[in-house]
Design a protein around this motif. Structure first.
Motif, short mmCIF file in Angstrom:
data_model
loop_
_atom_site.label_atom_id
_atom_site.label_comp_id
_atom_site.label_asym_id
_atom_site.label_seq_id
_atom_site.Cartn_x
_atom_site.Cartn_y
_atom_site.Cartn_z
N LEU C 202 13.48 14.97 13.11
CA LEU C 202 13.20 15.31 14.35
C LEU C 202 13.80 16.72 14.83
N GLY C 203 13.43 17.36 15.67
CA GLY C 203 13.71 18.56 16.15
C GLY C 203 14.76 18.56 17.51
N ILE C 236 18.55 32.10 11.45
CA ILE C 236 18.64 30.98 10.94
C ILE C 236 17.28 30.39 10.91
N GLY C 237 17.14 29.82 9.49
CA GLY C 237 15.95 29.35 9.14
C GLY C 237 15.12 28.27 10.03
N ALA C 238 15.91 27.49 10.68
CA ALA C 238 15.20 26.28 11.46
C ALA C 238 14.96 26.80 12.83
N ILE C 239 15.24 27.97 13.27
CA ILE C 239 15.01 28.26 14.76
C ILE C 239 13.54 28.87 14.87
N GLU C 287 29.81 37.08 33.44
CA GLU C 287 29.59 35.66 33.44
C GLU C 287 29.41 34.94 32.30
N ASP C 288 29.43 33.70 32.19
CA ASP C 288 29.10 33.05 30.99
C ASP C 288 27.75 33.44 30.23
N ILE C 289 27.99 33.59 28.99
CA ILE C 289 26.61 34.08 28.24
C ILE C 289 26.23 32.50 27.85
N ILE C 290 24.79 32.56 28.23
CA ILE C 290 24.31 30.88 27.93
C ILE C 290 22.92 31.17 27.30
N LEU C 291 22.89 30.55 26.18
CA LEU C 291 21.48 30.67 25.35
C LEU C 291 21.01 29.22 24.90
N ARG C 292 19.94 29.32 24.40
CA ARG C 292 19.36 27.97 23.90
C ARG C 292 18.41 28.47 22.72
N VAL C 293 18.40 27.56 21.69
CA VAL C 293 17.77 27.85 20.61
C VAL C 293 16.91 26.45 20.17
N ALA C 294 15.74 26.79 19.98
CA ALA C 294 14.72 25.56 19.60
C ALA C 294 14.92 25.37 18.07
N ALA D 250 8.92 22.41 19.19
CA ALA D 250 9.25 21.94 18.06
C ALA D 250 10.41 20.94 18.32
N ALA D 251 11.33 21.25 19.22
CA ALA D 251 12.40 20.36 19.51
C ALA D 251 11.82 18.86 19.54
N ALA D 252 10.87 18.63 20.38
CA ALA D 252 10.32 17.08 20.38
C ALA D 252 9.18 16.63 19.37
N MET D 253 9.25 17.53 18.21
CA MET D 253 8.24 17.30 17.25
C MET D 253 9.01 16.34 15.99
#
Lengths: 355, 355, 355, 355
Positions: C202-203, C236-239, C287-294, D250-253
C-alpha cells in the motif's frame, strides 16, 4: 565539465572570441553590499591592455568594461555580475590569409583536431584576450581580499636570463616590464627591444607574493591551496611551469635544510625560513605565499616559419599582425587575478566551516 | 567543496587516517563491464607500499586491498567501487610523546590552526599513506586508458644532483630508485644511503611521459589538460613544483626556438620538437606529454629539530619512527595514478562531446 | 557527474550493494570539533532498519554502524567520516531463481538496459538498503542543524486513503506507522495488515515540517531551496511526487487567496497564512517549511506477476522474500535525513556569504 | 555553489535583472558543428514572451536575442555561446512607489532578508523574466535531442478546475492557453478572463511528455532522472509541486495495481501501463516520461493587499503594472526548456560511459 568556468563558491564564467563583437565574464557568488564601480575594474584592465608601452603589442584596444548586472546603487546585490568588453581593433583580415594554416606554438591545430571547426581569426576563443575577463573578475575578488587584509603582488622576476636582483615593490608599476628592480628593468627592456628587432619574442619568469593569508586557509586533500593555485595559473595559456617556495631547488636539498623550523614571534607562530612558500599540507601557515611561473616566449613572431595546412600540405607562414615581444608585464595582472580568484573561494569556504 | 574527492565524471573520494582502522577509496563513474580483480589493484599498491627496499621506510604494511562493492562476477557493474586497506603496523605510541609539538615541514601546525583538533598519530589524515588510495583508484583508470592505447610511465629523473642520463624505460622497475638509467641509479642509491646514515633525507625530480594521448583531449579554457594535471600532481603532499615540456627553461628562450614547427608524418600531424610537452592551448596535440615534478626531501628525519608546542613553548623534537630517506621511488606510482585519474576524466568527456 | 554523491560543501558519497559484504557512506565537509559517537548514528538507523514492527519487513538486519575515520577523541576532526554497515541477513539464494527476470516496478530492467551487467541479488545497488547510508549521514547534518535551532520532523500523513486528522508530533514515534494521530494510526495499521494478507502493498503520503529555518536560507536562481529539496527527496526510490505548502491545490486557487500576506509579530516578519510552505523565490521566509511526498506502494509483493526475462521471454515471477507491506514508516527517517543534508549545505553556504 | 548555473557537462549560466540593460545566458559544453542561427532561438523565445495574447501580460518586450559568441559561419565551435536579450519596456517608475514594501507572494522580503540590498524594480533578479534565458538555452538542447529523436512537449493540462479532456498535441500551439483540447481551452480562457476582470490571477497544471528517451538514460543514486527533473522544474519560480506518472495517486494504490508489468513488443521491452511515468530506479525505461507541475496563481494582482514595509510598518500595496492573469501558457516553453536542459546532460554523460 563545462570548462569556461572557474571557482566553486565564487565562480566566474567567461565567453567571447578575440574577433567577435565582445568578450565578457559572469561573476557569480559575490557577497552582497560590496561597493563596486566600473572604474575599479577599469584600473586593473588598463594594467593588462595592449598598447600600454613599447614592450607590448601596439594593438589599440581600450578594453572598456561595461557592467550589465548585479550592481544596484553602487553596490553588489548578490546577483551575478555580468561584464562586457567590446572588441574594437579587430583586423580580422590580418588572419584571413592563413585561415587554413596552423601557426606554430598556437592552439590552431589542437582546436581543429578537437572541434573540426575553428574561428581562425586571431585565435578566436584561444586568444590571450580572454584573460581580460579574468582580470575584470579578479578585481572583485581582490577587493574582498583586501578587506580581509590579504594582499597579492606579482612582478616580472626575469626576462630571458636577466633577473631582478632587488625586490622593491614600489617600483613595479613604474617600469614597462613590471620588474621590482629599476636597474634590472632597464636591461630587461633592452633585451625585449633586441628580440623585437629580430622579429622574435622572449620568455621570462613572473613571481607572486601573497601577504596576510591567514593560517588555516586551503583544504586537504585534493583542493590543497598549492594545487588549486597551480590549476589556476597553469590555465593561463603562456605558462609552462609553476613552483612554490624553493620550488625545483628542493630536489637538491636535504630535509634538515628544507624543513622550516618554527618559533614564536609574540603570539604568532612563524618559521625562520620559508622554503615551503607559505603552505604546509596544502594549508596556509601564515608566512607569505611565494610562487613563480615560467612564461614562454610569445608564439606570435613576425618571422617566416615552417608549418602545414589543415589539408596536410607544407607551408610557410608569416604572421604579420602586431605582437607582444615579451608578455611578462601583461601576464602580471593576470597572475594576480587568478591568485585572487583562487583565494576568495577558500576564504568563503573557510567562513562556512567555522563553528 | 568537500575536498577529499578528485575528478568529475570519474570521481574518487578517499578517507581514513594513517593510524585509524583503515584507509579507503570510493571510485564512482567507472563504466560497467570492465574486468577487474583485486590482484590488478594489488600489483600497483605493491609498487607504492613501504618496506619494499632499503631506500624506503622499513615500516611493514602489506597494504592489502579489499574490494567491498561495485564488482560482480569479476566485472564492474557501474556502481561505485569501494576499496579498503587495513592499517596494520601502527605504532601510535611512537607519536604520543610529541602530540603537542609541531613537526617541522609537516602539516601538524596548519591542521591545528585550521581545525583546532588534530589526530596527531603519524599525520592522521595528512599522512602520505592517503596516496595508497590514489594508487588503487588510479589502477582502474590506467586499465581503461590502456584499452585506448594511452600509456603512462613515470620514473625518478634525479635524486639530489644526480640525474639519469639515459631513458631506458625497461630498467625502471629493476632498480630501487626507479630511475631509467642503471648507472645513475647506483649513484642515486649511494646518495640516499648517505643521507640515511646522516639521519637526513634527500629530494629529487620525478618525470612522467604519456604516450598515445589522442589529439583533442583536454578542454579550454580553465580545464586545460596541463592545468588539471598541475592540480592533480600538486595535490601530492611532497611536490613543490611542476613543469611541462621545456618548462622553466622556456623563460630564457626565444619564440623562434621555442615554437614547435609542424610537419606531416604520413597521415599524422607531428612537430619536429616537443618544447610544449605535448599540449597546445590546453589540448593534447598527439606528441608525448612530458612533465616533471620537484619532490621535496621527506620532512620526517631522525634528527633533533627546533620547534614549538601548540602552547607556544620552544621545544626540541626528535621524530624516531621509520622514515623514507628519499620518497621519489614511492612517488612514482602516485604520479602515474594522478595522471591516469586526470586523463580518464578527459577521455570520458571527450566521448561525450563527439557528435 | 559521478552520481553516488550528494551535496556540495557538506557532501556524502555512498557505496555498496544489498547483498555484498557491506554498504557505507563517506561524509566530507563536516566542520571540526563536533561531538559525535556511534550511538548518535545508531539511534537514527534503528528508526529505519527492517524488522522493527509487524508493518515492516521481517528481514533481520541490525544495521550496526562502524565509524572508520574522521573522529578523534569523540569529536570530528574535519576529515571525511567513513561509516560502514555490514550486511548480515542476506539470503542471496532467495534471488537466484529469478536472476534473469525483471521484477515489475523494480529497477532490474533499467539497470540491465543501462549497464548490461547486473547484480541481481536483491536489487544490488538499487536496493532501498542504500537509504541507511543517507540516514547515517543525515544524523550528522541534523546534529549541526539542531545547534542552529533548526528542527526537522517527518511523519506518515496518509496510508492509502486514511489520513491523519490531527498533528500531534508527540505520538509519531509511538505508533508503528509513524502517524501524528493515534486514532488514524490504528486504521492505517489495519489497512496495512489487510494488504499484507492479500500479499500486496500500500502507498501513502509522508509530510515533513522544518521549524526554525532562518529567513534568507536558499539560493537563487537554480539552487532554490525547494528545488534542492525536490531533488533530494525525489532521489529516494519510492517517491512519485513532491509538493510544498498548498502544493497541487494551488492550481485551483486565485492569487488573492494564495498570496500570503505579511504582518509584524513583534520584531519578526510573519505571514498570516503559509500557502507557500515557508519558501519565497527559493529562499526561506522564516515560516515553517512544509512539504509532502507521495510514496508508492512497495514493488515487492508476494503475488504471481507477469513479466519477461532478459532474453525477451514471457514469464511469471513470484518474489517470495520478506517484504514491506507499506514503507511509509521506514521512509520517514530517510525523508528527514535528505532534508537535513540539503539544509546543511545551504546553512554552511549562508555563513560563507556573510560579510 | 554559485547558483545561477544549471547543468554539468552542458551548463548554462544566466544573469541580468528585469530592469537593468539586459538579461543573458552563457551556454557552455555545446558540442561543435551544430548548425545554429538566431532565428532558432527567437522562435522559442516568442512562445514565452509577454504580450502574445490577451491571456498574458500586455507588457511589450520583443525579447530579441543577440548571439555574442560561440558560433562561427553558422555553426557552433565548441566555445561558450553567449546570448543577450535587451530589456526594452521597463517602466521602473511603476515600481518606485513601493520600493520599501514587500509584495505578497513575491521574493521581495526574502531577498531583502538574505542580501540586505535589493533591486526593487520589478523583482530584479527574481523576476520571471529570467526564464527567457532558460528558453534560449533550452532551444540548443532541444535541437541536439531532436537529432537523437527525443521529443519534448508540454501543455496546459488545467487552469483552475478546468481540465483538458483530450490530448490532441496538434492544437496546443493553436489556442491561447496552450491546452491540448480546444473545447477545454475555450473554457479555460473564459476563466482567465474572469480572473483578470476581478483583478486577480489563476493557477493551473502544466503536463509534459518526453517521447523517445532511450532506456538507460539517468543515473543512480542521487542524479536519478526524476530527481534532476524535479530539481530543474522546481527552480521555476511559479511551481509548487511536481509528480511523475500516476504521481500523488500512487498513495492510494496497491502494489499489484501500481506495478507496470513488462511485455515484449517485437524487440522492444514495454510495459502494459505507465504508472511509473517512464522512469524506474531513476533510469528511463523507454516508455514516455510523463510529469505534471502545479503552477501557482501569479502573485502580481491589481488589488489592494495588506503588507508591511522593510521598516516593519503596516501598509497597503497596490501593484499596478501589467500582469499575467494566468502564467500557464508562458510556463509551457519554460518547462520544455528545463526538461531539455536536464536530458541533454544525461545524454552526453550516457555517451561518455559507453565502452
Amino acid at each position: 565539465m563545462a570548462s569556461n568556468s572557474f571557482g566553486k563558491i565564487f565562480r566566474i564564467t567567461t565567453f567571447g572570441e578575440s574577433h567577435g563583437p565582445a568578450i565578457g565574464v559572469i561573476v557569480d557568488g559575490v557577497p552582497a553590499n560590496l561597493a563596486l564601480v566600473e572604474s575599479d575594474i577599469q584600473f586593473e584592465l588598463d594594467r593588462r591592455r595592449p598598447g600600454q608601452s613599447k614592450v607590448t603589442t601596439q594593438r589599440k584596444e581600450t578594453d572598456t568594461v561595461e557592467i550589465i548586472s548585479g550592481i544596484f546603487e553602487g553596490k553588489t546585490t548578490g546577483a551575478p555580475i555580468a561584464m562586457l568588453i567590446r572588441n574594437e581593433d579587430q583586423r580580422s583580415k590580418d588572419y584571413a590569409e592563413f585561415k587554413d594554416l596552423f601557426r606554430p606554438g598556437h592552439a590552431d591545430y589542437t582546436y581543429w583536431a578537437k572541434y573540426d571547426k575553428r574561428d581562425y581569426r586571431g585565435g578566436g576563443r584561444a586568444s590571450g584576450r580572454e584573460t581580460a575577463c579574468r582580470v575584470a573578475a579578479g578585481t572583485i575578488a581582490k577587493k574582498i581580499l583586501r578587506e580581509h587584509k590579504i594582499y597579492i603582488v606579482a612582478y616580472t622576476l626575469a626576462v630571458g636570463e636577466i633577473y631582478a636582483k632587488k625586490k622593491d615593490f614600489s617600483v613595479i608599476e613604474k617600469n614597462m616590464v613590471r620588474a621590482p628592480d629599476l636597474e634590472a628593468a632597464e636591461q630587461m627592456i633592452a633585451k625585449v627591444e633586441e628580440a623585437r628587432k629580430d622579429c622574435d619574442s622572449l620568455g621570462g619568469i613572473v613571481e607572486a607574493v601573497v601577504h596576510g593569508c591567514p593560517p588555516g586557509l586551503g583544504e586537504p586533500i585534493y583542493d590543497k591551496l598549492n594545487a588549486r593555485l597551480a590549476y589556476a595559473l597553469m590555465s593561463i595559456g603562456a605558462i609552462r611551469g609553476i613552483e612554490f617556495g624553493v620550488g625545483f631547488k628542493a630536489a637538491a636539498m636535504r630535509g634538515s635544510q628544507h624543513n622550516d623550523k618554527f618559533y614564536m614571534d609574540g603570539n604568532r607562530v612563524r618559521t625562520y625560513t620559508n622554503n615551503a612558500g607559505g603552505i604546509l599540507g596544502g594549508i596556509a601557515n601564515g608566512e607569505d605565499i611565494i610562487l613563480r611561473v615560467a612564461v614562454k616566449p610569445a608564439s606570435s613572431i613576425a618571422q617566416k616559419q615552417e608549418t602545414i595546412s589543415k589539408d596536410g600540405l607544407s607551408a610557410i607562414i608569416e604572421v604579420k599582425g602586431r605582437h607582444d615581444p615579451c608578455i611578462c608585464p601583461r601576464v602580471v595582472p593576470v597572475v594576480e587575478a587568478m591568485i585572487a580568484l583562487t583565494l576568495i573561494d577558500f576564504l568563503l569556504l573557510h567562513k562556512a566551516m567555522q563553528r
